[in-house]
Write an enzyme that holds these catalytic residues in place. Structure first.
Site, PDB file in Angstrom:
ATOM      1  N   ASP A 158       0.825  -1.202   0.000  1.00 27.09           N
ATOM      2  CA  ASP A 158       0.000   0.000   0.000  1.00 27.09           C
ATOM      3  C   ASP A 158       0.865   1.262   0.000  1.00 27.09           C
ATOM      4  O   ASP A 158       1.871   1.332   0.718  1.00 27.09           O
ATOM      5  CB  ASP A 158      -0.857  -0.054   1.279  1.00 27.09           C
ATOM      6  N   GLU A 201       0.945  -0.740  -5.088  1.00 26.76           N
ATOM      7  CA  GLU A 201       0.003   0.356  -5.335  1.00 26.76           C
ATOM      8  C   GLU A 201       0.830   1.530  -5.830  1.00 26.76           C
ATOM      9  O   GLU A 201       1.247   2.394  -5.065  1.00 26.76           O
ATOM     10  CB  GLU A 201      -0.757   0.751  -4.065  1.00 26.76           C
TER      11      GLU A 201
HETATM   12  C1  NOJ Z   1      -4.428   3.216  -0.194  1.00 24.62           C
HETATM   13  C2  NOJ Z   1      -5.714   2.476  -0.147  1.00 24.62           C
HETATM   14  O1  NOJ Z   1      -5.919   1.811  -1.363  1.00 24.62           O
HETATM   15  C3  NOJ Z   1      -6.833   3.455   0.132  1.00 24.62           C
HETATM   16  O2  NOJ Z   1      -8.068   2.812   0.146  1.00 24.62           O
HETATM   17  C4  NOJ Z   1      -6.541   4.128   1.440  1.00 24.62           C
HETATM   18  O3  NOJ Z   1      -7.548   5.070   1.749  1.00 24.62           O
HETATM   19  C5  NOJ Z   1      -5.193   4.822   1.374  1.00 24.62           C
HETATM   20  N1  NOJ Z   1      -4.182   3.858   1.043  1.00 24.62           N
HETATM   21  C6  NOJ Z   1      -4.848   5.505   2.666  1.00 24.62           C
HETATM   22  O4  NOJ Z   1      -4.894   4.610   3.708  1.00 24.62           O
END
Ligand code: NOJ
Ligand code: CA
Length: 551
Positions: free
Chosen positions: A214, A275
């Site tokens: 993430d 991501e």
């Molecule tokens: C990335 C995640 O995909 C998203 O859903 C989230 O809100 C953000 N990180 C921040 O935590």
């Protein structure tokens, strides 16, 4: 003789491809997938109960959005304990059962690794906050303010306001790129790296096949904490100045972490999905690593920013990522991105368009990451009133920014109450059209979006050109039709996607690509196409997709 199961197959095929390069990944949001105990919240036993469905569909690996204990300020992306399962979703034992059953079904399980920040309820942060001299203080990013009531610099949070929160007890500010209850970890501290790496080792031992990483782009900030330059005078949806994020994003140090994390993944035959939001192909290329030694699967989100049926834009983007030197990873939507049905639908041909887009990302050279519900044409179900909003982003940004609830609604399993997701009202309302857009009904209809997906997945698992073939763009000037070939040894598959609302008679320019224009056999089409097709002129219905193989 029984074929070896996929997990027993050799690590690398004759083209040097590994398991994840031929796999179809499926992201599911655990809160919204299936509710096993009827409390209105999806859970891990719910996921386990649907493995058979996923196998039937042709999914090879699932990525479960965060299921760790969390106060759910950001629905799981605020982790309070990396070594457990949130009680809303079940127990560690449930997780072990899921992993064991998934193995039986030959489905690999990936978790979501939120490594850039934790919840403020995490005991690490609680300790860090307890005093300036606490040994964990430096696990997070603390600074003195510029003056009374003034944050250390001008950085803003993605979710609105300053990215710094004042802690009166210790008279310092801590940094949070996202919500204030999501303090960023200080990756410059080696203890942070050691502890977070141990988290991955622990889950690998339990049988996890990898992680989706993430928010890697904001893992590091500038060591001198310089102000970001402000662009113009306009404000964003939260009323904040627009900044060029050069000091709070994409700092070079993050690549060292990715390389070391990859090493551990490799030792465990695991895979890392990134991501990786990027604004150009050079940035994306960096995530693969100079020696393809960082993120195996950095998702190409530039692909998701094409919000219209534009062959020229798709062609350009495919060419970039296909020629990047890394293995392409295609995504169309996820829990942060509006669903395909809404983004590309014209209101009249939405089912056709759902099949068209499926035909695109599932026939390209690379690995596709599906999002739950796309296979039945689920649409966004956005909140209508501010009091219904569950996503803090929508709460802060209403009405300009309604948040992401719309793309996170319960999976539609059947036409019964609550779409068969739960016996009670779910945490988010079920989409209005669930009576006809659900798994049960679409399984029975040979022309459904679901059966189309299933055929596509089966084709991409069995057709050598789709598995291994290179990508060759065709008819590159056509403003209405996106066409390409996938070629492997003597096999050539053609893909013709009509992105317009009128019938197209396509004359494929094969000669200039040195492809012999023999007749082709239809492998799959979203409209009634003849079994044999003359490639000199292929008729493709409005928003139709045709996939064929040259004989
Ligand atoms: C990335 C995640 O995909 C998203 O859903 C989230 O809100 C953000 N990180 C921040 O935590
Ligand atoms: Ca439940």
């Amino acid at each position: 003789m029984a074929l070896p199961s996929r997990s027993q197959q050799t690590a690398v095929d004759k083209e040097g491809h590994q398991w994840w390069q031929h796999a179809v990944f499926y992201e599911l949001y655990p809160r919204s997938f299936a509710d096993s105990n009827n409390d209105g919240i999806g859970d891990i036993p719910g996921v386990t109960s649907k493995l058979e469905y996923l196998r039937w569909l042709g999914v090879d690996a699932i990525w479960i959005a965060p299921m760790f204990p969390s106060p759910h300020v950001d629905w799981g992306y605020d982790v309070s304990d990396y070594y457990n399962v949130d009680p809303d979703y079940g127990t560690l034992q449930n997780m072990d059962e899921l992993l064991a059953k998934a193995k039986q079904q030959d489905i690999r399980v990936l978790l979501d690794f939120v490594l850039t920040y934790t919840s403020d309820q995490n005991k690490w942060f609680q300790e860090a906050k307890s005093s300036r001299s606490n040994p964990k203080r430096d696990w997070y990013i603390w600074r003195d303010g510029k003056g009374p009531g003034q944050p250390p610099n001008n950085w803003t949070s993605l979710f609105g306001g300053s990215a710094w929160k004042f802690d009166p007890a210790s008279d310092q500010w801590y940094y949070h790129y996202f919500y204030p209850p999501q303090p960023n970890l200080n990756w410059r501290n080696p203890e942070v790296e050691k502890n977070l790496f141990d988290v991955t080792r622990w889950w690998y031992k339990r049988g996890v096949a990898g992680f989706r990483l993430d928010a890697v782009d904001v893992m590091y900030v500038d060591s001198q904490f310089r102000d970001n330059p402000v662009v113009g005078t306009d404000k964003n949806a939260f009323g904040d100045p627009v900044e060029r994020e050069i000091y709070d994003k994409n700092q070079p140090e993050l690549h060292g972490v990715l390389r070391r994390l990859r090493k551990i993944a490799d030792e465990n035959n695991a895979v890392l999905i990134g991501e990786t939001w990027t604004s150009d192909i050079d940035q994306l290329r960096k995530y693969y690593g100079e020696h393809n030694d960082e993120v195996n699967m950095p998702m190409d989100f530039m692909f998701t920013t094409i919000n219209k049926l534009s062959p020229a834009d798709f062609r350009k983007q495919i060419q970039w990522v296909d020629g990047s030197g890394g293995w392409p990873v295609y995504v169309l939507s996820n829990h942060d991105i509006r669903r395909v049905y809404d983004r590309y639908g014209d209101g009249q041909h939405n089912d056709q368009i759902a099949k068209l887009m499926a035909s695109l990302y599932l026939t390209l050279r690379g690995t596709p990451v599906m999002y739950y519900g796309e296979e039945i044409g689920m649409e966004n179900n956005d909140p209508k009133r501010p009091e219904d909003v569950k996503d803090s982003m929508g709460k802060a940004g209403w009405p300009k920014e309604k948040g992401r609830d719309g793309e996170r609604t319960p999976m539609q399993w059947n036409a019964k109450a609550n779409a068969g997701f739960s016996a009670v009202a779910p945490w988010l309302p079920v989409g209005a059209r669930y009576k006809s857009y659900n798994v049960d009904i679409q399984k029975k209809d040979p022309n459904s979006i679901l059966n189309y997906y299933r055929l596509l997945l089966s084709l991409r698992h069995t057709n050598a050109a789709l598995l291994e073939g290179k990508y060759i763009a065709l008819n590159e000037d056509d403003p209405n039709v996106l066409a390409y070939a996938r070629i492997y040894q003597t096999k050539t598959v053609l893909v013709v996607l009509n992105m317009s609302g009128v019938l197209q008679k396509v004359r494929l320019d094969l000669a200039s690509k040195d492809i012999h224009a023999h007749p082709a056999k239809t492998l799959l089409s979203s409209f009634a196409a003849p079994k044999q097709v003359d490639v000199d002129e292929i008729s493709v219905e409005p928003f139709g997709a045709w996939v064929g193989e040259i004989q």
